[in-house]
Enzyme design. Sequence first.
Site, PDB file in Angstrom:
ATOM      1  N   ASP A  86      -7.750  -5.907   0.244  1.00 31.01           N
ATOM      2  CA  ASP A  86      -8.172  -6.735  -0.875  1.00 31.01           C
ATOM      3  C   ASP A  86      -7.700  -8.178  -0.786  1.00 31.01           C
ATOM      4  OD1 ASP A  86      -9.607  -4.759  -2.136  1.00 31.01           O
ATOM      5  OD2 ASP A  86      -7.815  -3.881  -3.004  1.00 31.01           O
ATOM      6  N   HIS A 108       0.851  -1.188   0.000  1.00 31.74           N
ATOM      7  CA  HIS A 108       0.000   0.000   0.000  1.00 31.74           C
ATOM      8  C   HIS A 108       0.883   1.233   0.000  1.00 31.74           C
ATOM      9  CE1 HIS A 108      -3.217   2.765   1.079  1.00 31.74           C
ATOM     10  NE2 HIS A 108      -4.040   1.815   0.661  1.00 31.74           N
TER      11      HIS A 108
END
Length: 385
Positions: free
Chosen positions: A321, A263
């Site tokens: 996710d 991320h």
Amino acid sequence: MTDEKVTISKGLEGIFIADTTLCKIDGTNGKLWYRGYPIEVLADKSNYEEVAFLLLYGHLPNRHEMDVFDARLKDEREVSSEIKEIIKMYSGKAHPNDVLRTCVSALSTYDDDMSDRSKEANLERAVKLIAKLPTIIAMIGRTMRGKGFVEPDRSLSHSSNFLYMLTGKRPDKESAKLIDLMFILHAEHGSNASTFSTLVTGSTLADTYSAVVAGIATLRGPLHGGADEAALNMMKAIGEPDNTEKYIEDALAGKQRIMGFGHRVYKAYDPRAKVVYKYLQSFMKTTTDPQIEKLLEIAIRAEKLMEEKLSKTKGIWPNIDFFSGPLYTAMDIPSDLFTPIFAASRMAGWTAHLFEYWENNRLFRPLDNYVGKLDVEYVPIDKRQ
Ligand code: CMC
């Protein structure tokens, strides 16, 4: 040409674009708040309708405000016959996210007065968009699988009604909680790529629909909203839990990215992924579905290996996710709908950010550093090599 020294921040990393009271991400410690409320608290105690209200209006609703907001969302769930025609025309021919994008574009044609840019009119648009997206997505999902539409049911909550319209079955208590959880966790996340493109479009004083269509389009890619579909496809490609380690090792050796990891902001475990994992684990105690068990075992083994290889050294931890795919699969949701569901949830965050930005709007207009030639001689076409 000047010799001016420029500093390029690739991907706008580290650049602040606005003040906000919507969302705080502490990427170092893996923490997230919506309007000051920790995400774990909202995930356990709240529901999507309440979270959407919180994002749009700035405070948690009292009972009366909640009833009014909930009724408005329910009033707006239906879609017109023309939208249904678009769904029938394109579902199966394009990715569901692209069909959704087209439908949201078409929704602007039902706006009574696009020139009304008042806050009230824009909040009404947000309510309509939040209410209609689940209906459109469920209809796309069913059409792609040769099934007829299921109309919305007012007796069900926002997310339960979505699952009902998609599967044709009223969700049990557990599935109702899980789908609502996913809606809450995806509702907002700062100036991520899709929110930023919503703001870029909005900063030209384009309308709300144009801005969120940009958001839906931006969400599509596997580095952003498409990552959960890609992560599940990877787990399916791994096939058997015993193949996990070799698959991941080979992928990393081939410089491939492992979807659902990493991320830009979190250099710690994504707190949303922790919440998903917690609920997935408790769900696993009640399921005996071997397919889900297998997916989860693959996910856990992949996570363990990634922790050894990359998490501690490079700060590449699971993001939201990674565990979403097994959770959605447990609810019978096909993987091509993951990104559109993300869009349906994020509609609250996109519109709330847009309206906040408009209060102090300034056109986005960054610069690029020209590194090509100047004053090049123009050669007529017949004389060119
Ligand atoms: N697997 C393997 N290596 C990775 C991964 C990954 N998932 N993510 C980053 N890296 C490596 C990358 O190869 C690079 O290595 P090196 O320095 O040796 O070249 C380093 O980490 C930095 O990568 P970056 O691309 O500069 O970092 P970024 O901040 O631009 O990346 C990201 C953020 C999300 C695009 C990236 O982590 C990624 O591609 N992840 C996979 C896709 C994904 O799961 N996206 C969902 C994000 S969360 C939900 C959302 O908000 O959309």
